[in-house]
Scaffold this motif. Structure first.
Motif, PDB file in Angstrom:
ATOM      1  N   ALA A 192      38.675  34.421  27.152  1.00 19.11           N
ATOM      2  CA  ALA A 192      38.433  33.634  28.357  1.00 19.11           C
ATOM      3  C   ALA A 192      38.488  34.503  29.606  1.00 19.11           C
ATOM      4  CB  ALA A 192      39.444  32.494  28.463  1.00 19.11           C
ATOM      5  N   ASP A 193      39.338  35.531  29.586  1.00 19.55           N
ATOM      6  CA  ASP A 193      39.463  36.421  30.738  1.00 19.55           C
ATOM      7  C   ASP A 193      38.160  37.168  31.020  1.00 19.55           C
ATOM      8  OD1 ASP A 193      42.161  35.770  31.102  1.00 19.55           O
ATOM      9  OD2 ASP A 193      42.825  37.362  29.736  1.00 19.55           O
ATOM     10  N   LEU A 194      37.356  37.378  29.988  1.00 17.24           N
ATOM     11  CA  LEU A 194      36.102  38.098  30.167  1.00 17.24           C
ATOM     12  C   LEU A 194      35.145  37.375  31.099  1.00 17.24           C
ATOM     13  CD1 LEU A 194      35.373  39.248  26.498  1.00 17.24           C
ATOM     14  CD2 LEU A 194      36.067  40.696  28.419  1.00 17.24           C
ATOM     15  N   PHE A 195      35.339  36.083  31.260  1.00 17.64           N
ATOM     16  CA  PHE A 195      34.435  35.282  32.082  1.00 17.64           C
ATOM     17  C   PHE A 195      35.016  34.982  33.463  1.00 17.64           C
ATOM     18  CE2 PHE A 195      33.332  34.574  27.691  1.00 17.64           C
ATOM     19  CZ  PHE A 195      31.955  34.617  27.696  1.00 17.64           C
ATOM     20  N   ARG A 196      36.153  35.571  33.795  1.00 12.52           N
ATOM     21  CA  ARG A 196      36.779  35.349  35.093  1.00 12.52           C
ATOM     22  C   ARG A 196      36.171  36.269  36.148  1.00 12.52           C
ATOM     23  NH1 ARG A 196      38.566  30.901  36.320  1.00 12.52           N
ATOM     24  NH2 ARG A 196      39.593  31.935  38.066  1.00 12.52           N
ATOM     25  N   LEU A 197      36.100  35.756  37.377  1.00 11.12           N
ATOM     26  CA  LEU A 197      35.534  36.508  38.495  1.00 11.12           C
ATOM     27  C   LEU A 197      36.537  36.624  39.642  1.00 11.12           C
ATOM     28  CD1 LEU A 197      31.969  34.894  38.539  1.00 11.12           C
ATOM     29  CD2 LEU A 197      32.615  37.114  37.595  1.00 11.12           C
TER      30      LEU A 197
ATOM     31  N   GLY B 147      29.803  27.068  40.788  1.00 12.06           N
ATOM     32  CA  GLY B 147      30.193  27.550  39.466  1.00 12.06           C
ATOM     33  C   GLY B 147      30.857  28.913  39.520  1.00 12.06           C
ATOM     34  N   LEU B 148      30.343  29.818  40.346  1.00 15.91           N
ATOM     35  CA  LEU B 148      30.963  31.135  40.491  1.00 15.91           C
ATOM     36  C   LEU B 148      32.344  31.005  41.116  1.00 15.91           C
ATOM     37  CD1 LEU B 148      27.878  33.195  41.716  1.00 15.91           C
ATOM     38  CD2 LEU B 148      28.915  33.243  39.442  1.00 15.91           C
ATOM     39  N   ALA B 149      32.488  30.075  42.053  1.00 21.65           N
ATOM     40  CA  ALA B 149      33.810  29.829  42.653  1.00 21.65           C
ATOM     41  C   ALA B 149      34.779  29.279  41.620  1.00 21.65           C
ATOM     42  CB  ALA B 149      33.679  28.870  43.833  1.00 21.65           C
ATOM     43  N   GLN B 150      34.314  28.417  40.741  1.00 20.44           N
ATOM     44  CA  GLN B 150      35.181  27.881  39.684  1.00 20.44           C
ATOM     45  C   GLN B 150      35.689  28.993  38.772  1.00 20.44           C
ATOM     46  OE1 GLN B 150      32.375  25.051  38.098  1.00 20.44           O
ATOM     47  NE2 GLN B 150      33.309  23.320  39.160  1.00 20.44           N
ATOM     48  N   ALA B 151      34.893  30.067  38.647  1.00 16.81           N
ATOM     49  CA  ALA B 151      35.304  31.212  37.827  1.00 16.81           C
ATOM     50  C   ALA B 151      36.190  32.183  38.600  1.00 16.81           C
ATOM     51  CB  ALA B 151      34.077  31.941  37.295  1.00 16.81           C
ATOM     52  N   GLY B 152      36.417  31.909  39.894  1.00 14.92           N
ATOM     53  CA  GLY B 152      37.361  32.709  40.664  1.00 14.92           C
ATOM     54  C   GLY B 152      36.793  33.517  41.805  1.00 14.92           C
ATOM     55  N   ALA B 153      35.484  33.502  41.994  1.00 17.99           N
ATOM     56  CA  ALA B 153      34.869  34.319  43.043  1.00 17.99           C
ATOM     57  C   ALA B 153      34.976  33.659  44.406  1.00 17.99           C
ATOM     58  CB  ALA B 153      33.398  34.564  42.715  1.00 17.99           C
ATOM     59  N   ASP B 154      34.986  34.481  45.441  1.00 12.85           N
ATOM     60  CA  ASP B 154      34.758  34.018  46.807  1.00 12.85           C
ATOM     61  C   ASP B 154      33.263  34.115  47.069  1.00 12.85           C
ATOM     62  OD1 ASP B 154      37.472  33.503  47.554  1.00 12.85           O
ATOM     63  OD2 ASP B 154      37.777  35.662  47.733  1.00 12.85           O
TER      64      ASP B 154
ATOM     65  N   ALA C 254      27.404  37.358  35.564  1.00  8.86           N
ATOM     66  CA  ALA C 254      28.181  37.939  36.661  1.00  8.86           C
ATOM     67  C   ALA C 254      29.496  38.535  36.191  1.00  8.86           C
ATOM     68  CB  ALA C 254      28.459  36.863  37.722  1.00  8.86           C
ATOM     69  N   SER C 255      29.891  38.234  34.982  1.00  5.20           N
ATOM     70  CA  SER C 255      31.249  38.519  34.523  1.00  5.20           C
ATOM     71  C   SER C 255      31.332  39.763  33.648  1.00  5.20           C
ATOM     72  CB  SER C 255      31.770  37.332  33.721  1.00  5.20           C
ATOM     73  OG  SER C 255      31.154  37.294  32.439  1.00  5.20           O
ATOM     74  N   PRO C 256      32.560  40.238  33.372  1.00  3.13           N
ATOM     75  CA  PRO C 256      32.741  41.364  32.452  1.00  3.13           C
ATOM     76  C   PRO C 256      32.212  41.094  31.047  1.00  3.13           C
ATOM     77  CG  PRO C 256      34.724  41.024  33.765  1.00  3.13           C
ATOM     78  CD  PRO C 256      33.826  39.858  34.043  1.00  3.13           C
ATOM     79  N   ALA C 257      32.049  39.819  30.688  1.00  2.00           N
ATOM     80  CA  ALA C 257      31.527  39.490  29.366  1.00  2.00           C
ATOM     81  C   ALA C 257      30.116  40.042  29.153  1.00  2.00           C
ATOM     82  CB  ALA C 257      31.533  37.972  29.155  1.00  2.00           C
ATOM     83  N   ALA C 258      29.389  40.273  30.246  1.00  2.00           N
ATOM     84  CA  ALA C 258      28.015  40.767  30.155  1.00  2.00           C
ATOM     85  C   ALA C 258      27.921  42.250  30.500  1.00  2.00           C
ATOM     86  CB  ALA C 258      27.115  39.961  31.077  1.00  2.00           C
ATOM     87  N   ALA C 259      29.006  42.986  30.303  1.00  2.00           N
ATOM     88  CA  ALA C 259      29.038  44.399  30.690  1.00  2.00           C
ATOM     89  C   ALA C 259      27.971  45.236  29.998  1.00  2.00           C
ATOM     90  CB  ALA C 259      30.424  44.981  30.412  1.00  2.00           C
ATOM     91  N   TYR C 260      27.531  44.832  28.814  1.00  2.00           N
ATOM     92  CA  TYR C 260      26.541  45.607  28.065  1.00  2.00           C
ATOM     93  C   TYR C 260      25.200  44.873  27.996  1.00  2.00           C
ATOM     94  CZ  TYR C 260      25.132  49.223  24.686  1.00  2.00           C
ATOM     95  OH  TYR C 260      24.512  50.284  24.050  1.00  2.00           O
TER      96      TYR C 260
END
Length: 255
Positions: free
Chosen positions: A5-10, A31-38, A234-240
């Motif tokens: 779940a942390d992989l999708f946090r922003l 949606g990006l704000a819900q994941a933690g982004a400003d 946008a998240s670390p889950a898509a790093a590759y």
């Protein structure tokens, strides 16, 4: 210990979403704000009160910036203003776009250039300027809102189809250059979504029936249906994940 779940946090990320007052842009910003982004959202003509209220209710910050992206001088100045104020930019969502419908033989030069300016040239300017900052940071994500007409020709929308084909090509070209330098560039292709752009289709009983008959999911999409794809990219889950077009279309392209 990091969880899946942390992989999708922003958390701690700053995201810019163009045209965030309503529709797809509003849904993606929230949606990006819900994941933690400003958030920073742009507007042109419309207010962003509902978007700001929803984001601030989540405990995230939201700045609204006026930006007429049809003016070729604006995109670069917009990124410069963001960096001057915040010192960084982590996520860019190129969402602003326009569509003008007419038979190909009747499309005016004015309409052709207006659609290409907003849908492709402004997206290029924003991506180039944001990309420079992200390369300096050593990380960043750019998400271009493409279209099913990045892969198809459509009917009565030649400028729109050309611009969205070009946006997919731009996505892949930037990914080729920046993937190894920490900057991910990908695109989302929304299917038939209930927005102002599709209102003429939904108002035409024959066209609406034709659209619904081809969608395996059996319904028009909602802006919220695109949130998961945007958060993922946008998240670390898509790093590759680089240079990809993710269709969120209810199965349209599978038919």
């Amino acid at each position: 210990m990091q969880t899946s779940a942390d992989l999708f946090r922003l958390d701690g990320r700053l995201a810019l979403v163009t045209a965030g007052a309503s529709g797809i842009g509003q849904a993606l910003a929230i949606g990006l704000a819900q994941a933690g982004a400003d958030l920073i959202v742009t507007r042109h003509h419309q207010g962003c009160e509902a978007t700001v209220a929803a984001i601030e209710a989540l405990g995230r910050r939201c700045q609204v910036m006026d930006a007429d992206l049809s003016d070729a001088a604006v995109p670069e100045r917009l990124i410069e203003a963001v960096v001057a104020r915040h010192g960084r930019l982590d996520v860019l969502v190129n969402n602003a776009g326009a569509i003008r419908r007419a038979a190909a033989e009747d499309v005016s030069s004015e309409d052709w250039h207006a659609v290409l300016q907003l849908n492709l040239h402004a997206a290029w300017q924003l991506a180039q300027s944001a990309g420079r900052q992200m390369l300096d940071q050593g990380q960043g994500r750019i998400i271009n809102i493409a279209s099913l007409l990045s892969m198809q020709g459509g009917i009565r929308v030649p400028a729109y189809a050309a611009s969205k084909h070009g946006l997919l090509g731009l996505t892949r070209a930037l990914a080729n250059e920046w993937a190894g330098r920490g900057v991910g560039v990908n695109a989302i292709a929304p299917g038939y979504i209930t927005t102002a752009n599709t209102a003429p289709l939904r108002a035409d009983p024959q066209r609406e029936r034709q659209v619904l008959e081809r969608i395996p999911a059996g319904r028009w999409g909602q802006p919220a249906d695109l949130v998961g794809a945007a958060v993922f990219l946008a998240s670390p889950a898509a790093a590759y994940v680089h240079g990809q077009l993710l269709a969120v279309d209810g199965g349209w392209m599978a038919r």
